[in-house]
Design a protein around this motif. Sequence first.
Motif, PDB file in Angstrom:
ATOM      1  N   UNK A   1      -5.716   9.557  -8.393  1.00 43.88           N
ATOM      2  CA  UNK A   1      -4.788   8.784  -8.240  1.00 43.88           C
ATOM      3  C   UNK A   1      -4.983   6.923  -8.187  1.00 43.88           C
ATOM      4  N   UNK A   2      -6.140   7.157  -7.823  1.00 46.00           N
ATOM      5  CA  UNK A   2      -6.828   5.498  -7.266  1.00 46.00           C
ATOM      6  C   UNK A   2      -7.080   5.113  -8.451  1.00 46.00           C
ATOM      7  N   UNK A   3      -7.594   6.159  -9.627  1.00 45.94           N
ATOM      8  CA  UNK A   3      -8.167   5.690 -11.094  1.00 45.94           C
ATOM      9  C   UNK A   3      -6.796   5.161 -11.158  1.00 45.94           C
ATOM     10  N   UNK A   4      -5.675   5.480 -11.495  1.00 45.14           N
ATOM     11  CA  UNK A   4      -4.664   4.856 -12.397  1.00 45.14           C
ATOM     12  C   UNK A   4      -3.977   3.535 -11.542  1.00 45.14           C
ATOM     13  N   UNK A   5      -4.786   3.560 -10.681  1.00 47.64           N
ATOM     14  CA  UNK A   5      -3.624   1.969  -9.617  1.00 47.64           C
ATOM     15  C   UNK A   5      -4.424   0.764 -10.295  1.00 47.64           C
ATOM     16  N   UNK A   6      -4.163   0.255 -10.883  1.00 47.43           N
ATOM     17  CA  UNK A   6      -4.084  -1.441 -11.621  1.00 47.43           C
ATOM     18  C   UNK A   6      -4.624  -2.938 -10.237  1.00 47.43           C
ATOM     19  N   UNK A   7      -5.388  -3.227  -9.932  1.00 44.44           N
ATOM     20  CA  UNK A   7      -5.534  -3.990  -8.356  1.00 44.44           C
ATOM     21  C   UNK A   7      -5.062  -5.438  -9.011  1.00 44.44           C
TER      22      UNK A   7
ATOM     23  N   UNK B   1     -11.243  -3.475  -2.611  1.00 42.34           N
ATOM     24  CA  UNK B   1     -11.791  -3.310  -1.842  1.00 42.34           C
ATOM     25  C   UNK B   1     -11.399  -2.456  -0.819  1.00 42.34           C
ATOM     26  N   UNK B   2     -10.986  -3.569   0.395  1.00 45.41           N
ATOM     27  CA  UNK B   2     -10.499  -3.259   1.005  1.00 45.41           C
ATOM     28  C   UNK B   2      -9.250  -2.430   1.234  1.00 45.41           C
TER      29      UNK B   2
ATOM     30  N   UNK C   1       1.107  -1.497   0.136  1.00 43.48           N
ATOM     31  CA  UNK C   1       0.001  -0.287   0.364  1.00 43.48           C
ATOM     32  C   UNK C   1       0.584   0.759   0.582  1.00 43.48           C
ATOM     33  N   UNK C   2       1.797   1.296   1.112  1.00 43.52           N
ATOM     34  CA  UNK C   2       2.738   2.241   0.980  1.00 43.52           C
ATOM     35  C   UNK C   2       3.366   2.370  -0.634  1.00 43.52           C
TER      36      UNK C   2
ATOM     37  N   UNK D   1      -7.188   5.385   0.754  1.00 42.94           N
ATOM     38  CA  UNK D   1      -8.089   6.414   0.513  1.00 42.94           C
ATOM     39  C   UNK D   1      -7.770   6.760   1.635  1.00 42.94           C
ATOM     40  N   UNK D   2      -7.782   6.225   2.867  1.00 42.91           N
ATOM     41  CA  UNK D   2      -7.603   6.804   4.154  1.00 42.91           C
ATOM     42  C   UNK D   2      -6.644   7.422   4.403  1.00 42.91           C
ATOM     43  N   UNK D   3      -5.309   6.695   3.420  1.00 42.29           N
ATOM     44  CA  UNK D   3      -4.257   7.304   3.349  1.00 42.29           C
ATOM     45  C   UNK D   3      -3.625   8.385   3.075  1.00 42.29           C
ATOM     46  N   UNK D   4      -5.200   9.039   2.319  1.00 44.75           N
ATOM     47  CA  UNK D   4      -5.475  10.253   1.774  1.00 44.75           C
ATOM     48  C   UNK D   4      -4.867  10.379   0.271  1.00 44.75           C
TER      49      UNK D   4
END
Length: 333
Positions: free
Chosen positions: A294-300, A279-280, A255-256, A286-289
Amino acid sequence: MLHDNAPQEDDSLLSGADWPTFGWADDVRPALALAVAANRPAALATLYKVEGSAPRGPGAQMLFVGNSASGYFSGDCIEGDVAGHARQVLADGQPQRLHYGMGSPWIDIRLRCGGALHVLVERVLPGTAAATDLIAKAQARQVCTWRSDGRAQDVIGGEAPLLSFSEEPFSLSRRYDPSRRLIVTGGDPGALALARLASEAGFETVLVRPGGPHTPPPFPVAQYLREPVNAALEQLGLDRWTAYVGATHEDEHDLGGCLAALRGRAGYVAMIGARSRAHGRLAALEAAGATSEELERLRLSPGIPGLGKAPWEVATGILAEVMQSLNPARERA
Protein backbone atom coordinates in the motif's frame (compact mmCIF):
# COMPACT_ATOMS: atom_id res chain seq x y z
CA MET A 1 -26.23 -2.71 -44.23
CA LEU A 2 -23.79 0.04 -45.22
CA HIS A 3 -25.50 3.35 -45.85
CA ASP A 4 -24.64 4.04 -49.49
CA ASN A 5 -26.34 7.36 -50.19
CA ALA A 6 -23.95 10.18 -51.02
CA PRO A 7 -23.48 12.10 -47.75
CA GLN A 8 -24.64 15.66 -47.45
CA GLU A 9 -22.68 17.64 -44.89
CA ASP A 10 -25.03 19.14 -42.30
CA ASP A 11 -23.67 20.77 -39.18
CA SER A 12 -27.07 21.97 -37.96
CA LEU A 13 -26.84 19.54 -35.03
CA LEU A 14 -23.45 20.93 -34.04
CA SER A 15 -24.44 23.98 -32.01
CA GLY A 16 -21.45 26.29 -31.74
CA ALA A 17 -19.74 24.55 -34.66
CA ASP A 18 -17.48 27.58 -35.23
CA TRP A 19 -15.94 26.82 -31.84
CA PRO A 20 -16.45 23.05 -31.41
CA THR A 21 -16.33 22.80 -27.64
CA PHE A 22 -18.80 19.90 -27.93
CA GLY A 23 -15.71 17.83 -28.74
CA TRP A 24 -14.42 18.26 -25.20
CA ALA A 25 -16.99 15.75 -23.96
CA ASP A 26 -15.53 12.24 -23.83
CA ASP A 27 -18.44 10.50 -22.10
CA VAL A 28 -21.87 10.70 -23.74
CA ARG A 29 -23.78 9.43 -20.70
CA PRO A 30 -24.32 12.84 -19.05
CA ALA A 31 -25.84 14.18 -22.29
CA LEU A 32 -27.95 11.05 -22.64
CA ALA A 33 -29.21 11.44 -19.07
CA LEU A 34 -30.33 14.99 -19.86
CA ALA A 35 -32.10 13.76 -23.02
CA VAL A 36 -33.90 11.01 -21.11
CA ALA A 37 -34.95 13.44 -18.37
CA ALA A 38 -36.36 15.76 -21.05
CA ASN A 39 -38.06 12.82 -22.83
CA ARG A 40 -36.10 13.49 -26.02
CA PRO A 41 -34.70 10.92 -28.47
CA ALA A 42 -30.98 10.86 -29.15
CA ALA A 43 -28.78 9.60 -31.96
CA LEU A 44 -25.82 7.61 -30.63
CA ALA A 45 -22.83 7.34 -32.97
CA THR A 46 -20.13 4.78 -32.10
CA LEU A 47 -16.75 4.48 -33.80
CA TYR A 48 -16.49 0.71 -33.98
CA LYS A 49 -13.62 0.12 -36.41
CA VAL A 50 -10.46 2.07 -37.25
CA GLU A 51 -8.02 1.29 -40.05
CA GLY A 52 -4.66 3.03 -40.15
CA SER A 53 -4.03 6.23 -38.25
CA ALA A 54 -6.89 8.14 -36.62
CA PRO A 55 -7.36 10.74 -33.84
CA ARG A 56 -9.74 8.51 -31.85
CA GLY A 57 -9.78 4.78 -31.29
CA PRO A 58 -12.62 2.25 -31.40
CA GLY A 59 -15.21 2.99 -28.74
CA ALA A 60 -15.20 6.78 -29.20
CA GLN A 61 -18.74 8.12 -29.34
CA MET A 62 -20.86 11.13 -30.22
CA LEU A 63 -24.41 11.88 -29.10
CA PHE A 64 -26.81 14.13 -30.99
CA VAL A 65 -29.88 15.59 -29.26
CA GLY A 66 -31.93 18.36 -30.83
CA ASN A 67 -29.44 20.96 -32.05
CA SER A 68 -26.60 19.87 -29.81
CA ALA A 69 -23.81 17.32 -29.98
CA SER A 70 -21.30 15.78 -27.58
CA GLY A 71 -17.99 14.12 -28.43
CA TYR A 72 -15.87 13.94 -31.59
CA PHE A 73 -14.23 11.44 -33.94
CA SER A 74 -11.78 13.19 -36.21
CA GLY A 75 -11.24 16.81 -35.24
CA ASP A 76 -13.62 18.34 -37.84
CA CYS A 77 -13.08 15.94 -40.76
CA ILE A 78 -16.40 14.07 -40.57
CA GLU A 79 -18.41 15.48 -37.65
CA GLY A 80 -20.65 17.62 -39.88
CA ASP A 81 -21.48 14.67 -42.10
CA VAL A 82 -22.17 12.37 -39.16
CA ALA A 83 -24.51 15.07 -37.83
CA GLY A 84 -26.46 14.97 -41.09
CA HIS A 85 -26.89 11.21 -40.86
CA ALA A 86 -27.82 11.55 -37.19
CA ARG A 87 -30.68 13.85 -38.20
CA GLN A 88 -31.98 11.17 -40.59
CA VAL A 89 -31.70 8.47 -37.91
CA LEU A 90 -33.56 10.65 -35.42
CA ALA A 91 -36.31 11.18 -37.99
CA ASP A 92 -36.88 7.62 -39.24
CA GLY A 93 -35.24 5.40 -36.61
CA GLN A 94 -33.28 3.44 -39.21
CA PRO A 95 -29.68 2.77 -38.08
CA GLN A 96 -26.85 3.68 -40.44
CA ARG A 97 -23.34 2.34 -40.79
CA LEU A 98 -20.95 4.94 -42.16
CA HIS A 99 -17.53 4.37 -43.74
CA TYR A 100 -15.09 7.27 -44.11
CA GLY A 101 -11.55 7.40 -45.50
CA MET A 102 -9.64 4.55 -47.14
CA GLY A 103 -11.94 2.33 -49.18
CA SER A 104 -14.98 4.56 -48.69
CA PRO A 105 -17.35 5.05 -51.64
CA TRP A 106 -17.56 8.74 -50.68
CA ILE A 107 -14.65 10.35 -52.51
CA ASP A 108 -15.61 13.87 -51.40
CA ILE A 109 -14.82 13.19 -47.72
CA ARG A 110 -11.21 12.32 -46.96
CA LEU A 111 -9.44 12.07 -43.65
CA ARG A 112 -6.28 14.11 -43.17
CA CYS A 113 -4.69 11.23 -41.27
CA GLY A 114 -5.17 8.85 -44.21
CA GLY A 115 -6.97 6.16 -42.21
CA ALA A 116 -10.52 4.81 -42.28
CA LEU A 117 -13.34 5.16 -39.76
CA HIS A 118 -16.45 3.00 -39.45
CA VAL A 119 -19.34 4.44 -37.44
CA LEU A 120 -22.72 3.07 -36.34
CA VAL A 121 -25.47 5.66 -35.83
CA GLU A 122 -28.54 4.42 -33.92
CA ARG A 123 -31.56 6.08 -32.36
CA VAL A 124 -31.99 5.83 -28.58
CA LEU A 125 -35.50 6.48 -27.31
CA PRO A 126 -35.82 7.98 -23.81
CA GLY A 127 -38.22 5.39 -22.42
CA THR A 128 -36.22 2.30 -23.37
CA ALA A 129 -34.85 -0.05 -20.73
CA ALA A 130 -31.39 0.14 -22.32
CA ALA A 131 -31.18 3.92 -21.91
CA THR A 132 -32.42 3.93 -18.33
CA ASP A 133 -30.21 0.96 -17.38
CA LEU A 134 -27.11 2.65 -18.82
CA ILE A 135 -27.78 5.83 -16.86
CA ALA A 136 -28.59 3.95 -13.65
CA LYS A 137 -25.35 1.96 -13.82
CA ALA A 138 -23.37 5.14 -14.46
CA GLN A 139 -24.88 6.74 -11.35
CA ALA A 140 -24.10 3.60 -9.32
CA ARG A 141 -20.53 3.51 -10.69
CA GLN A 142 -20.99 0.01 -12.11
CA VAL A 143 -19.24 -1.44 -15.16
CA CYS A 144 -21.66 -2.40 -17.92
CA THR A 145 -21.83 -3.12 -21.65
CA TRP A 146 -24.15 -1.66 -24.28
CA ARG A 147 -25.15 -4.28 -26.87
CA SER A 148 -26.87 -3.29 -30.10
CA ASP A 149 -27.49 -4.25 -33.69
CA GLY A 150 -28.70 -0.73 -34.36
CA ARG A 151 -32.31 -1.51 -33.47
CA ALA A 152 -32.43 -3.91 -30.52
CA GLN A 153 -30.48 -2.54 -27.57
CA ASP A 154 -29.75 -3.83 -24.10
CA VAL A 155 -27.31 -3.32 -21.23
CA ILE A 156 -25.59 -6.07 -19.24
CA GLY A 157 -23.33 -5.79 -16.20
CA GLY A 158 -19.81 -7.10 -15.70
CA GLU A 159 -16.36 -6.79 -17.22
CA ALA A 160 -15.84 -7.11 -20.97
CA PRO A 161 -13.53 -5.82 -23.72
CA LEU A 162 -13.92 -2.12 -24.43
CA LEU A 163 -15.46 -2.80 -27.82
CA SER A 164 -16.24 -5.80 -30.01
CA PHE A 165 -18.38 -6.20 -33.14
CA SER A 166 -19.43 -8.65 -35.82
CA GLU A 167 -20.11 -7.68 -39.42
CA GLU A 168 -22.91 -9.98 -40.61
CA PRO A 169 -25.31 -9.97 -38.96
CA PHE A 170 -24.04 -6.70 -37.56
CA SER A 171 -23.83 -6.16 -33.82
CA LEU A 172 -21.55 -4.35 -31.43
CA SER A 173 -20.80 -4.33 -27.72
CA ARG A 174 -19.33 -1.25 -26.05
CA ARG A 175 -18.20 -1.30 -22.42
CA TYR A 176 -18.78 1.65 -20.09
CA ASP A 177 -16.67 2.15 -16.99
CA PRO A 178 -17.46 4.42 -14.06
CA SER A 179 -16.51 8.00 -14.84
CA ARG A 180 -13.04 9.16 -13.86
CA ARG A 181 -13.34 10.78 -10.45
CA LEU A 182 -11.00 12.94 -8.41
CA ILE A 183 -11.50 13.51 -4.70
CA VAL A 184 -9.54 16.49 -3.40
CA THR A 185 -9.44 17.40 0.27
CA GLY A 186 -8.55 20.84 1.58
CA GLY A 187 -9.24 24.46 0.80
CA ASP A 188 -5.95 26.21 0.11
CA PRO A 189 -5.17 27.72 -3.33
CA GLY A 190 -3.42 24.57 -4.53
CA ALA A 191 -6.32 22.27 -3.61
CA LEU A 192 -8.82 24.64 -5.21
CA ALA A 193 -6.74 24.93 -8.38
CA LEU A 194 -6.59 21.15 -8.66
CA ALA A 195 -10.33 20.77 -8.10
CA ARG A 196 -11.18 23.41 -10.68
CA LEU A 197 -8.74 22.09 -13.28
CA ALA A 198 -10.04 18.54 -12.86
CA SER A 199 -13.63 19.70 -13.20
CA GLU A 200 -12.84 21.54 -16.42
CA ALA A 201 -10.99 18.46 -17.71
CA GLY A 202 -14.15 16.36 -17.39
CA PHE A 203 -13.49 14.57 -14.10
CA GLU A 204 -16.28 13.91 -11.66
CA THR A 205 -14.70 16.15 -9.05
CA VAL A 206 -15.46 16.03 -5.34
CA LEU A 207 -14.07 18.68 -2.99
CA VAL A 208 -13.95 17.71 0.68
CA ARG A 209 -13.21 20.48 3.17
CA PRO A 210 -13.87 19.39 6.75
CA GLY A 211 -15.69 22.14 8.58
CA GLY A 212 -15.38 24.39 5.55
CA PRO A 213 -17.66 27.26 4.52
CA HIS A 214 -21.33 26.49 4.00
CA THR A 215 -21.22 28.17 0.61
CA PRO A 216 -19.86 25.94 -2.19
CA PRO A 217 -16.66 26.80 -4.06
CA PRO A 218 -16.91 29.49 -6.78
CA PHE A 219 -16.55 26.95 -9.59
CA PRO A 220 -18.55 23.83 -10.49
CA VAL A 221 -17.80 20.51 -8.77
CA ALA A 222 -19.86 17.34 -8.67
CA GLN A 223 -20.02 17.45 -4.87
CA TYR A 224 -18.81 19.64 -2.03
CA LEU A 225 -18.64 17.89 1.35
CA ARG A 226 -17.88 19.41 4.76
CA GLU A 227 -17.64 16.30 6.91
CA PRO A 228 -14.43 14.66 8.13
CA VAL A 229 -12.46 13.02 5.34
CA ASN A 230 -12.96 9.40 6.44
CA ALA A 231 -16.72 9.92 6.73
CA ALA A 232 -16.80 11.52 3.29
CA LEU A 233 -14.86 8.65 1.70
CA GLU A 234 -17.14 6.09 3.31
CA GLN A 235 -20.13 7.94 1.89
CA LEU A 236 -18.61 8.23 -1.59
CA GLY A 237 -17.11 4.76 -1.95
CA LEU A 238 -13.82 4.06 -3.72
CA ASP A 239 -12.78 2.16 -6.83
CA ARG A 240 -9.94 1.94 -9.34
CA TRP A 241 -11.42 4.80 -11.42
CA THR A 242 -11.07 7.17 -8.45
CA ALA A 243 -8.06 9.33 -7.60
CA TYR A 244 -7.57 10.77 -4.13
CA VAL A 245 -5.38 13.75 -3.24
CA GLY A 246 -5.09 14.78 0.41
CA ALA A 247 -4.30 18.48 0.74
CA THR A 248 -5.71 19.61 4.09
CA HIS A 249 -2.10 19.64 5.44
CA GLU A 250 -3.49 18.20 8.67
CA ASP A 251 -2.40 14.66 9.44
CA GLU A 252 -5.67 14.01 11.22
CA HIS A 253 -7.40 14.17 7.84
CA ASP A 254 -4.69 13.43 5.27
CA LEU A 255 -3.24 10.28 6.85
CA GLY A 256 -6.61 8.67 7.50
CA GLY A 257 -7.85 9.66 4.06
CA CYS A 258 -4.83 8.20 2.31
CA LEU A 259 -5.05 4.95 4.26
CA ALA A 260 -8.74 4.62 3.37
CA ALA A 261 -8.03 5.39 -0.29
CA LEU A 262 -5.21 2.86 -0.45
CA ARG A 263 -7.34 0.14 1.14
CA GLY A 264 -10.21 1.05 -1.18
CA ARG A 265 -7.90 0.36 -4.17
CA ALA A 266 -8.20 3.88 -5.52
CA GLY A 267 -6.34 4.21 -8.82
CA TYR A 268 -4.19 7.09 -7.59
CA VAL A 269 -3.44 8.15 -4.01
CA ALA A 270 -1.37 11.18 -3.07
CA MET A 271 -0.78 13.52 -0.17
CA ILE A 272 0.61 17.03 -0.61
CA GLY A 273 3.13 18.30 1.91
CA ALA A 274 6.74 19.20 2.57
CA ARG A 275 9.30 16.51 1.77
CA SER A 276 10.62 16.89 5.32
CA ARG A 277 7.35 15.41 6.61
CA ALA A 278 7.46 12.33 4.36
CA HIS A 279 9.37 10.01 6.72
CA GLY A 280 7.13 10.77 9.69
CA ARG A 281 3.98 10.35 7.64
CA LEU A 282 5.10 6.97 6.28
CA ALA A 283 5.95 5.83 9.81
CA ALA A 284 2.53 6.93 11.05
CA LEU A 285 0.76 5.08 8.24
CA GLU A 286 2.79 1.96 8.89
CA ALA A 287 1.93 2.16 12.59
CA ALA A 288 -1.73 2.44 11.56
CA GLY A 289 -1.46 -0.86 9.70
CA ALA A 290 -0.58 0.17 6.14
CA THR A 291 1.22 -2.61 4.26
CA SER A 292 4.40 -2.15 2.27
CA GLU A 293 2.45 -2.73 -0.95
CA GLU A 294 0.00 0.00 0.00
CA LEU A 295 2.77 2.44 0.88
CA GLU A 296 4.49 1.80 -2.45
CA ARG A 297 1.39 3.12 -4.20
CA LEU A 298 1.30 6.32 -2.15
CA ARG A 299 2.74 9.48 -3.72
CA LEU A 300 4.04 11.89 -1.12
CA SER A 301 5.49 14.40 -3.60
CA PRO A 302 2.90 14.32 -6.38
CA GLY A 303 3.23 16.20 -9.63
CA ILE A 304 5.81 16.72 -12.35
CA PRO A 305 9.17 18.19 -11.25
CA GLY A 306 10.15 21.40 -12.94
CA LEU A 307 6.70 22.80 -13.63
CA GLY A 308 6.93 25.25 -10.76
CA LYS A 309 5.32 25.74 -7.37
CA ALA A 310 2.47 28.13 -8.14
CA PRO A 311 -0.99 26.62 -7.55
CA TRP A 312 -1.85 26.11 -11.23
CA GLU A 313 1.59 24.66 -11.95
CA VAL A 314 1.33 22.16 -9.11
CA ALA A 315 -2.25 21.30 -10.07
CA THR A 316 -1.31 20.72 -13.72
CA GLY A 317 1.45 18.30 -12.76
CA ILE A 318 -0.74 16.35 -10.35
CA LEU A 319 -3.63 16.09 -12.81
CA ALA A 320 -1.26 14.80 -15.50
CA GLU A 321 -0.17 12.05 -13.11
CA VAL A 322 -3.78 11.25 -12.28
CA MET A 323 -4.62 10.88 -15.97
CA GLN A 324 -1.67 8.58 -16.52
CA SER A 325 -2.61 6.42 -13.56
CA LEU A 326 -6.32 6.13 -14.32
CA ASN A 327 -6.06 5.52 -18.07
CA PRO A 328 -5.03 1.84 -17.69
CA ALA A 329 -8.21 1.28 -15.67
CA ARG A 330 -10.23 2.46 -18.67
CA GLU A 331 -8.44 0.04 -21.00
CA ARG A 332 -8.57 -2.97 -18.69
CA ALA A 333 -10.98 -5.72 -19.72
